[in-house]
Each structure stands twice: as C-alpha cells, then as structure tokens.
Design a protein around this motif. Structure first.
Motif, PDB file in Angstrom:
ATOM      1  N   PRO A  40      -7.090  13.482  -7.786  1.00 44.23           N
ATOM      2  CA  PRO A  40      -6.985  12.414  -8.789  1.00 44.23           C
ATOM      3  C   PRO A  40      -6.372  11.138  -8.228  1.00 44.23           C
ATOM      4  O   PRO A  40      -6.702  10.032  -8.670  1.00 44.23           O
ATOM      5  CB  PRO A  40      -6.111  13.026  -9.882  1.00 44.23           C
ATOM      6  CG  PRO A  40      -5.366  14.129  -9.221  1.00 44.23           C
ATOM      7  CD  PRO A  40      -6.279  14.656  -8.168  1.00 44.23           C
ATOM      8  N   ALA A  41      -5.481  11.287  -7.237  1.00 44.29           N
ATOM      9  CA  ALA A  41      -4.876  10.105  -6.618  1.00 44.29           C
ATOM     10  C   ALA A  41      -5.918   9.299  -5.860  1.00 44.29           C
ATOM     11  O   ALA A  41      -5.921   8.062  -5.909  1.00 44.29           O
ATOM     12  CB  ALA A  41      -3.756  10.538  -5.668  1.00 44.29           C
ATOM     13  N   LEU A  42      -6.821   9.993  -5.173  1.00 44.25           N
ATOM     14  CA  LEU A  42      -7.895   9.303  -4.453  1.00 44.25           C
ATOM     15  C   LEU A  42      -8.751   8.499  -5.415  1.00 44.25           C
ATOM     16  O   LEU A  42      -9.056   7.325  -5.159  1.00 44.25           O
ATOM     17  CB  LEU A  42      -8.753  10.322  -3.705  1.00 44.25           C
ATOM     18  CG  LEU A  42      -9.973   9.771  -2.965  1.00 44.25           C
ATOM     19  CD1 LEU A  42      -9.555   8.837  -1.840  1.00 44.25           C
ATOM     20  CD2 LEU A  42     -10.823  10.920  -2.420  1.00 44.25           C
ATOM     21  N   GLU A  43      -9.117   9.113  -6.520  1.00 41.13           N
ATOM     22  CA  GLU A  43      -9.939   8.423  -7.515  1.00 41.13           C
ATOM     23  C   GLU A  43      -9.232   7.208  -8.083  1.00 41.13           C
ATOM     24  O   GLU A  43      -9.823   6.132  -8.227  1.00 41.13           O
ATOM     25  CB  GLU A  43     -10.285   9.410  -8.636  1.00 41.13           C
ATOM     26  CG  GLU A  43     -11.250   8.846  -9.673  1.00 41.13           C
ATOM     27  CD  GLU A  43     -11.631   9.871 -10.717  1.00 41.13           C
ATOM     28  OE1 GLU A  43     -12.114   9.450 -11.793  1.00 41.13           O
ATOM     29  OE2 GLU A  43     -11.461  11.084 -10.468  1.00 41.13           O
ATOM     30  N   ALA A  44      -7.940   7.350  -8.364  1.00 43.44           N
ATOM     31  CA  ALA A  44      -7.169   6.238  -8.930  1.00 43.44           C
ATOM     32  C   ALA A  44      -7.016   5.092  -7.933  1.00 43.44           C
ATOM     33  O   ALA A  44      -7.111   3.912  -8.302  1.00 43.44           O
ATOM     34  CB  ALA A  44      -5.796   6.740  -9.374  1.00 43.44           C
ATOM     35  N   LEU A  97       0.821  -1.207   0.000  1.00 50.97           N
ATOM     36  CA  LEU A  97       0.000   0.000   0.000  1.00 50.97           C
ATOM     37  C   LEU A  97       0.861   1.266   0.000  1.00 50.97           C
ATOM     38  O   LEU A  97       0.495   2.271  -0.610  1.00 50.97           O
ATOM     39  CB  LEU A  97      -0.946  -0.004   1.192  1.00 50.97           C
ATOM     40  CG  LEU A  97      -2.050  -1.070   1.130  1.00 50.97           C
ATOM     41  CD1 LEU A  97      -2.851  -1.091   2.423  1.00 50.97           C
ATOM     42  CD2 LEU A  97      -2.967  -0.821  -0.050  1.00 50.97           C
ATOM     43  N   LEU A  98       2.000   1.209   0.664  1.00 49.92           N
ATOM     44  CA  LEU A  98       2.918   2.343   0.624  1.00 49.92           C
ATOM     45  C   LEU A  98       3.395   2.593  -0.807  1.00 49.92           C
ATOM     46  O   LEU A  98       3.465   3.741  -1.272  1.00 49.92           O
ATOM     47  CB  LEU A  98       4.116   2.085   1.543  1.00 49.92           C
ATOM     48  CG  LEU A  98       3.836   2.166   3.047  1.00 49.92           C
ATOM     49  CD1 LEU A  98       5.018   1.625   3.831  1.00 49.92           C
ATOM     50  CD2 LEU A  98       3.552   3.608   3.465  1.00 49.92           C
ATOM     51  N   LEU A  99       3.713   1.523  -1.504  1.00 52.14           N
ATOM     52  CA  LEU A  99       4.144   1.647  -2.897  1.00 52.14           C
ATOM     53  C   LEU A  99       3.023   2.213  -3.762  1.00 52.14           C
ATOM     54  O   LEU A  99       3.250   3.087  -4.614  1.00 52.14           O
ATOM     55  CB  LEU A  99       4.590   0.291  -3.426  1.00 52.14           C
ATOM     56  CG  LEU A  99       5.041   0.252  -4.896  1.00 52.14           C
ATOM     57  CD1 LEU A  99       6.226   1.196  -5.116  1.00 52.14           C
ATOM     58  CD2 LEU A  99       5.405  -1.174  -5.299  1.00 52.14           C
ATOM     59  N   ALA A 100       1.803   1.750  -3.533  1.00 50.69           N
ATOM     60  CA  ALA A 100       0.658   2.230  -4.309  1.00 50.69           C
ATOM     61  C   ALA A 100       0.447   3.731  -4.103  1.00 50.69           C
ATOM     62  O   ALA A 100       0.128   4.466  -5.053  1.00 50.69           O
ATOM     63  CB  ALA A 100      -0.599   1.463  -3.920  1.00 50.69           C
ATOM     64  N   LEU A 101       0.627   4.197  -2.889  1.00 50.98           N
ATOM     65  CA  LEU A 101       0.465   5.626  -2.610  1.00 50.98           C
ATOM     66  C   LEU A 101       1.531   6.452  -3.327  1.00 50.98           C
ATOM     67  O   LEU A 101       1.244   7.511  -3.894  1.00 50.98           O
ATOM     68  CB  LEU A 101       0.524   5.874  -1.101  1.00 50.98           C
ATOM     69  CG  LEU A 101      -0.728   5.468  -0.320  1.00 50.98           C
ATOM     70  CD1 LEU A 101      -0.438   5.355   1.174  1.00 50.98           C
ATOM     71  CD2 LEU A 101      -1.857   6.477  -0.563  1.00 50.98           C
ATOM     72  N   LYS A 102       2.751   5.955  -3.324  1.00 48.54           N
ATOM     73  CA  LYS A 102       3.819   6.673  -4.027  1.00 48.54           C
ATOM     74  C   LYS A 102       3.557   6.689  -5.529  1.00 48.54           C
ATOM     75  O   LYS A 102       3.763   7.710  -6.202  1.00 48.54           O
ATOM     76  CB  LYS A 102       5.170   6.023  -3.719  1.00 48.54           C
ATOM     77  CG  LYS A 102       5.608   6.199  -2.265  1.00 48.54           C
ATOM     78  CD  LYS A 102       6.878   5.413  -1.969  1.00 48.54           C
ATOM     79  CE  LYS A 102       7.263   5.531  -0.491  1.00 48.54           C
ATOM     80  NZ  LYS A 102       8.435   4.685  -0.156  1.00 48.54           N
ATOM     81  N   GLU A 103       3.077   5.563  -6.050  1.00 49.38           N
ATOM     82  CA  GLU A 103       2.776   5.493  -7.482  1.00 49.38           C
ATOM     83  C   GLU A 103       1.611   6.405  -7.865  1.00 49.38           C
ATOM     84  O   GLU A 103       1.499   6.831  -9.014  1.00 49.38           O
ATOM     85  CB  GLU A 103       2.467   4.049  -7.875  1.00 49.38           C
ATOM     86  CG  GLU A 103       3.688   3.133  -7.820  1.00 49.38           C
ATOM     87  CD  GLU A 103       3.345   1.677  -8.094  1.00 49.38           C
ATOM     88  OE1 GLU A 103       4.279   0.884  -8.364  1.00 49.38           O
ATOM     89  OE2 GLU A 103       2.143   1.321  -8.038  1.00 49.38           O
ATOM     90  N   SER A 104       0.759   6.725  -6.885  1.00 52.40           N
ATOM     91  CA  SER A 104      -0.387   7.592  -7.160  1.00 52.40           C
ATOM     92  C   SER A 104       0.003   9.066  -7.220  1.00 52.40           C
ATOM     93  O   SER A 104      -0.818   9.919  -7.563  1.00 52.40           O
ATOM     94  CB  SER A 104      -1.468   7.393  -6.092  1.00 52.40           C
ATOM     95  OG  SER A 104      -1.100   8.046  -4.875  1.00 52.40           O
ATOM     96  N   GLY A 105       1.248   9.371  -6.845  1.00 50.49           N
ATOM     97  CA  GLY A 105       1.714  10.748  -6.896  1.00 50.49           C
ATOM     98  C   GLY A 105       1.968  11.404  -5.562  1.00 50.49           C
ATOM     99  O   GLY A 105       2.256  12.606  -5.506  1.00 50.49           O
ATOM    100  N   ALA A 106       1.884  10.650  -4.460  1.00 48.98           N
ATOM    101  CA  ALA A 106       2.142  11.223  -3.141  1.00 48.98           C
ATOM    102  C   ALA A 106       3.592  11.694  -3.047  1.00 48.98           C
ATOM    103  O   ALA A 106       4.512  11.043  -3.563  1.00 48.98           O
ATOM    104  CB  ALA A 106       1.862  10.193  -2.047  1.00 48.98           C
ATOM    105  N   ALA A 107       3.801  12.825  -2.387  1.00 48.09           N
ATOM    106  CA  ALA A 107       5.160  13.328  -2.175  1.00 48.09           C
ATOM    107  C   ALA A 107       5.942  12.385  -1.270  1.00 48.09           C
ATOM    108  O   ALA A 107       7.165  12.270  -1.371  1.00 48.09           O
ATOM    109  CB  ALA A 107       5.109  14.727  -1.565  1.00 48.09           C
ATOM    110  N   GLY A 108       5.233  11.701  -0.390  1.00 46.99           N
ATOM    111  CA  GLY A 108       5.833  10.720   0.499  1.00 46.99           C
ATOM    112  C   GLY A 108       4.748   9.847   1.082  1.00 46.99           C
ATOM    113  O   GLY A 108       3.568  10.201   1.052  1.00 46.99           O
TER     114      GLY A 108
END
Length: 286
Positions: free
Chosen positions: A264-268, A231-242
């Motif tokens: 847009p990250a939430l939607e993805a 899930l950490l990887l998924a968040l980074k891939e979604s565009g999170a700064a960290g």
C-alpha cells in the motif's frame, strides 16, 4: 552467459577517517537487492572487448567498469579472447546503489566461469578491489559488513526486508559526497565488530534494524539537494519502519518489515509523486 548484477543498499554507513591516499575508511552494512541489471557475456577466439547497452547514457568504452573488469581479468589470466558484454540496465546510474560496481563484479564472475576458472577467489577479489570500493562486495552474492575502503568483508545473513526505493532523477558523484563530508567524533568511535554484532542480532529481532540506520553522507548530500530530506519524510509518512539515503546517494529507501506493509505504501507514493521525474521501485533484500 547471462548473470544478474544486483543493486545494494547501505543499512548503515559510517565514515571513520580520511586516509593518506585520499580514500576514506568506512564501516558499512550492505544488503543486495532483487533489483538488478542483466549482464550477458560472450567469449570467442580472437581479441578485443566490446560492450552494448540499452541505456544510451552508459559509456561502452574503457570508462565502463565492466570493460575495465574484462580487461583486467584477461591480463591477470594471461588470456587472449574476444569478449562481448551486453548490459540490460535497470539500476539507476550514480544513485548510491552500486550498479556500475555490480556490473563489474558480474563480468568478472562470468568470465572466470566461461574460461574454465583460471583465477582463484583471492585473485578475483584483488582485481575487484582495484576496480572500486564496492566491487568486492558484489562478488559475495550476499550481505556483509565492510571495512577499509569497503574491500574488507565479513559476510552476514540478514532478514529479507522489503524496500521501496526512490531515485529523484539526478546523479551524485561519490567523490563529491565524500569531499563535502564533515567527519564527526561519533563516527571515529565506531568499530566494525559493533556493527557486525548488530547485524547478526537482526535475524532474531528484525525490527531492531531501525537502531542502526545511519548514513554519514546523508547530511552533506541533503544540504545541497533538499529533495533527499523531502523523500525521506515521505517514506516515513508512508509507513516505512525506517528510511535512509543509500551510499553516496541520492537514492533513498524505505524499509518495511513485510511485503504486505510495502504494497500500500508503494501505491500511495506513486500517486503522491505522479508527474515527478522520480523512479519509485519496490525491491526485496536478498
């Protein structure tokens, strides 16, 4: 009286040592969130404490921190009152977000106001510290660097970061997480003043928050529950700064410097994890 009991995230959590009393010394930076439980407290003449909750899995007896908070408040204030606490739960349970601790702190604050403020801030803080390590933080209603078990607080102002939280649908005991921690030499060298200085600098340079995102408990939890790393990887891939696990987990969060980046990250992420037993929540740092 209705009062919001906010969740929190740990932007940094370093465990420096284990104490003789079994607790751990920590240095952490916490920020309260817009995600919150709703606590309604009613006080009448009489005696006894009752709790109702819209989540059937939450205990409504003496195991509940809000119940313990009410009991300790009445004893310290020397009052006999009939107290009812209704809890609207929105914060995931055993999730590293401090929901139970926040409920306890909100109960203390509501009771003190409803009964004419018989206790000082110092007395409320002492009760809170006896209830749990995170409870004193929630009395502040703001961000803070914390030391000791978490009860030694230095308030700081932080930018209003946007967050996406993902709770994977299972709980983690804080005692288990700390019990499986391997202390590192790096953590031994951390000082509370270092983290405080870094936190203060975030107002001028919000993006530098990525330099302090670290949680010493994350590795121990992820070793047993690989969903955390995924899930950490998924968040980074979604565009999170960290991205980081909060507290003792298992909830993870992605940090975004703007709401426009988080939307847009939430939607993805909702589309990516459709059909999973995950809670994906957008929240704002307070």
């Amino acid at each position: 009286m209705r009062i919001k009991a906010p969740a929190k995230i740990n932007l940094s959590l370093r465990v420096t040592s284990k104490r003789e009393d079994g607790f751990h010394e920590i240095i952490t930076l916490m920020q309260p969130l817009s995600l919150s439980d709703l606590i309604t407290v009613t006080v009448n003449n009489g005696a006894g404490i009752t709790i109702t909750c819209d989540d059937p899995d939450i205990p409504t007896d003496g195991r509940n921190l809000a119940y313990k908070a009410a009991l300790m408040f009445l004893e310290e204030a020397g009052l006999a009152r009939k107290v009812h606490i209704d809890m609207g739960k929105r914060i995931p349970v055993a999730a590293g977000l401090g929901g139970g601790s926040s409920d306890g702190a909100a109960t203390l604050q509501a009771l003190n106001e409803l009964t004419g403020a018989p206790l000082t801030e110092a007395q409320l803080h002492a009760i809170a510290a006896g209830l749990g390590s995170d409870v004193p933080f929630f009395l502040l209603r703001g961000s803070a660097v914390a030391g000791g078990r978490g009860e030694l607080l230095r308030p700081v102002k932080l930018p209003g970061y946007s967050y996406i939280l993902i709770n994977p649908g299972f709980g983690v005991s804080a005692a288990w997480a700390y019990g499986n921690l391997t202390l590192t030499e790096t953590s031994h060298n951390i000082r509370i003043t270092d983290l405080e200085e870094s936190a203060v600098a975030l107002l001028e340079r919000p993006s530098s928050v990525v330099d302090i995102l670290e949680n010493d408990l994350e590795r121990a939890v992820a070793a047993q529950r690989p969903e955390v790393s995924e899930l950490l990887l998924a968040l980074k891939e979604s565009g999170a700064a960290g991205a980081l696990m909060s507290g003792s987990g298992p909830t993870v969060f992605g940090l975004f410097l703007s709401e426009s980046g988080a939307a847009p990250a939430l939607e993805a992420l909702e589309e990516r994890f459709k059909g999973y037993d995950y809670r994906i929540i957008a929240a704002k740092g307070l």
